[in-house]
Design an enzyme around this catalytic site. Structure first.
Site, PDB file in Angstrom:
ATOM      1  N   HIS A  77      10.042   4.975  -3.187  1.00  0.00           N
ATOM      2  CA  HIS A  77       9.136   4.541  -4.259  1.00  0.00           C
ATOM      3  C   HIS A  77       8.198   5.707  -4.588  1.00  0.00           C
ATOM      4  O   HIS A  77       7.002   5.656  -4.366  1.00  0.00           O
ATOM      5  CB  HIS A  77       8.354   3.311  -3.791  1.00  0.00           C
ATOM      6  CG  HIS A  77       7.329   2.830  -4.770  1.00  0.00           C
ATOM      7  ND1 HIS A  77       7.645   2.440  -6.053  1.00  0.00           N
ATOM      8  CD2 HIS A  77       5.979   2.679  -4.656  1.00  0.00           C
ATOM      9  CE1 HIS A  77       6.527   2.079  -6.680  1.00  0.00           C
ATOM     10  NE2 HIS A  77       5.509   2.215  -5.857  1.00  0.00           N
ATOM     11  N   ARG A  86      10.392  -2.026 -14.244  1.00  0.00           N
ATOM     12  CA  ARG A  86      10.037  -0.963 -15.204  1.00  0.00           C
ATOM     13  C   ARG A  86      11.307  -0.398 -15.852  1.00  0.00           C
ATOM     14  O   ARG A  86      11.322  -0.110 -17.060  1.00  0.00           O
ATOM     15  CB  ARG A  86       9.249   0.142 -14.481  1.00  0.00           C
ATOM     16  CG  ARG A  86       7.841  -0.303 -14.139  1.00  0.00           C
ATOM     17  CD  ARG A  86       7.049   0.748 -13.400  1.00  0.00           C
ATOM     18  NE  ARG A  86       5.644   0.329 -13.279  1.00  0.00           N
ATOM     19  CZ  ARG A  86       4.817   0.718 -12.334  1.00  0.00           C
ATOM     20  NH1 ARG A  86       5.228   1.570 -11.396  1.00  0.00           N
ATOM     21  NH2 ARG A  86       3.567   0.300 -12.306  1.00  0.00           N
ATOM     22  N   SER A 101       0.829  -1.212   0.000  1.00  0.00           N
ATOM     23  CA  SER A 101       0.000   0.000   0.000  1.00  0.00           C
ATOM     24  C   SER A 101       0.863   1.262   0.000  1.00  0.00           C
ATOM     25  O   SER A 101       1.919   1.300   0.640  1.00  0.00           O
ATOM     26  CB  SER A 101      -0.902   0.014   1.238  1.00  0.00           C
ATOM     27  OG  SER A 101      -1.553  -1.223   1.394  1.00  0.00           O
TER      28      SER A 101
END
Ligand SMILES: NC(=O)c1ccc[n+]([C@@H]2O[C@H](COP(=O)([O-])OP(=O)(O)OC[C@H]3O[C@@H](n4cnc5c(N)ncnc54)[C@H](O)[C@@H]3O)[C@@H](O)[C@H]2O)c1
Length: 309
Positions: A175, A151, A119
Site C-alpha cells: 500500500h 480508487r 495506520s
C-alpha cells in the site's frame, strides 16, 4: 457484537460512522489518546441516529481500554497521517510505537478480537502487529488494497463513463505509491475485460493515477483522505462480522503464497468470521510476478527499519 475503533481522527471517525450506519454491531467504542475527542465524536454520531435510523450504541473513551472489553473486531487507525509531499513510509518512526502499544492494550481486554490495521505505513504496521502480539495470522488484516481497489474502480469508471458498481478490479502488492499493483489485465466491466475498451495510453494513465491516488488527495486536502479509507475499513469489518466471505485485497501474512514469506503484503483474500480465511491465487503472469517481487523487496526494507527503532 462489539466493535472498537482506536483513533478518533478523520479515518477512525469515518470508519465508525460507516459501521454505525450499517448497524454492524450493537456496541461501538471509539477510543483516542486526545482528551475528549472520542467522547465528543461518539456523541455527535449518536445524535445522527434519530436522523439516519440506526440503533448502534456508540461511546467514546479517552485512552481507557477497559471500555473496549470484549470487542469482537478492533480497527486501529491511531497515528500520524501524512502531509503533502510525504510518503506513507516516513511515518514509521512515530506510528510503530503507537500501533504496537495500542495492539497490546486492546488484546489485554479483548483477547479474541480480530484486528484491522489501518495506520501507515500499513504493510509494515501489519507485520509489526503480527510480531508484537503473536496472534494467529488470520486475525490480523491490513487495510490498504480495498481502498486502492476502490480508487482503481473510480478512475476506470471515469474513463469508461460507467458505474463503478459494474466494475471488478483489484490492486495487490504494497500500500505505497510505488509498491501497489493495479491488475488491469484482470479488470472487467460486467465480465468483459476493460482492456477491450481502453487504449494502452488510457490504461497506463489509470494505473498511474491509482498508484498516486492517496498522494493526489493529500495534496488537494492538505492531509490524508478519510471518506474512502473509512468506507473501505467498514467494508472489511462488515464481511467479517456478517461472515460474508467477500473477496478483498488485504495485507496478510504470507507463507510461500505469491512466492513470498515472512512478510505481510496485499493479496486477494476471503474475509469471514475467522478473519481472513483463504488466500486466492490469481496466477500472476511473469510481469505481474516481477512487480510483486519488487513490491515485497520495498516492504521488506521498510520492515527492516523496525529493527533500528
Ligand atoms: N491504510 C490506509 O488505506 C489508510 C488510509 C488513510 C489513512 N491511513 C492512515 O491512518 C492513520 C490515521 O489517519 P487520520 O487521517 O485519521 O489521522 P488523524 O490525525 O486525523 O487521526 C489520528 C488519531 O490518532 C490518535 N492517536 C495518536 N496516538 C494515539 C494513541 N497512542 N492511542 C490512541 N489514539 C492515538 C490521534 O489523537 C488522532 O485523533 C494515519 O497513519 C494515516 O496515514 C491509512
Amino acid at each position: 457484537m462489539k466493535i472498537t475503533v482506536v483513533g478518533a481522527g478523520a479515518v477512525g471517525a469515518t470508519t465508525a460512522d460507516n459501521i454505525a450506519r450499517k448497524e454492524l454491531c450493537e456496541e461501538l467504542v471509539l477510543l483516542d489518546i486526545k482528551e475528549g475527542i472520542a467522547e465528543g465524536k461518539a456523541l455527535d454520531m449518536t445524535q445522527t441516529a434519530a436522523l439516519l435510523g440506526f440503533d448502534t450504541r456508540i461511546t467514546g473513551s479517552t485512552n481507557d481500554y477497559s471500555k473496549t472489553k470484549g470487542s469482537d473486531v478492533v480497527v486501529i487507525t491511531s497515528g500520524l497521517p501524512r502531509k503533502p509531499g510525504m510518503t506513507r513510509e516516513e511515518l514509521i518512526g512515530t506510528n510503530a510505537n503507537i500501533v504496537k502499544n495500542v495492539a497490546n492494550s486492546v488484546l489485554e481486554h479483548s483477547p479474541d478480537a480480530i484486528l484491522v490495521i489501518v495506520s501507515n505505513p500499513m504493510d509494515t504496521m501489519t507485520y509489526l502487529t503480527l510480531q508484537a502480539t503473536g496472534l494467529p495470522k488470520n486475525r490480523i488484516i491490513g487495510m490498504g488494497g480495498a481502498l486502492d481497489s476502490a480508487r482503481f474502480k473510480c478512475y476506470l469508471s471515469l474513463a469508461l463513463g460507467c458505474s463503478p458498481n459494474d466494475l471488478n478490479a483489484i490492486v495487490i502488492g504494497g500500500h505505497g505509491d510505488t509498491t501497489m499493483i493495479p491488475l488491469i489485465r484482470y479488470a472487467t466491466w460486467n465480465s468483459v475485460p476493460v482492456t477491450n475498451f481502453l487504449s494502452a495510453e488510457q490504461q497506463k494513465q489509470i494505473v498511474a493515477d491509482t498508484m498516486v491516488g492517496g498522494a493526489t488527495l493529500t495534496k488537494l486536502i492538505g492531509t490524508s483522505a478519510w471518506y474512502a479509507p473509512g468506507a473501505a475499513g467498514a467494508a472489511l469489518v462488515e464481511s467479517v462480522v456478517r461472515d460474508e466471505k467477500r473477496l478483498f485485497s488485504c495485507c496478510v501474512s504470507l507463507n510461500g503464497e505469491y512466492g513470498q514469506k515472512d512478510i505481510c503484503l496485499g493479496v486477494p483474500v476471503v474475509l469471514g468470521k475467522n478473519g481472513w480465511e483463504k488466500i486466492v491465487d490469481y496466477k500472476l503472469n511473469e510481469e505481474e510476478q516481477t512487480l510483486f517481487g519488487k513490491s515485497a523487496d520495498a516492504v521488506r526494507n521498510m520492515n527492516n527499519v523496525l529493527k533500528t527503532l
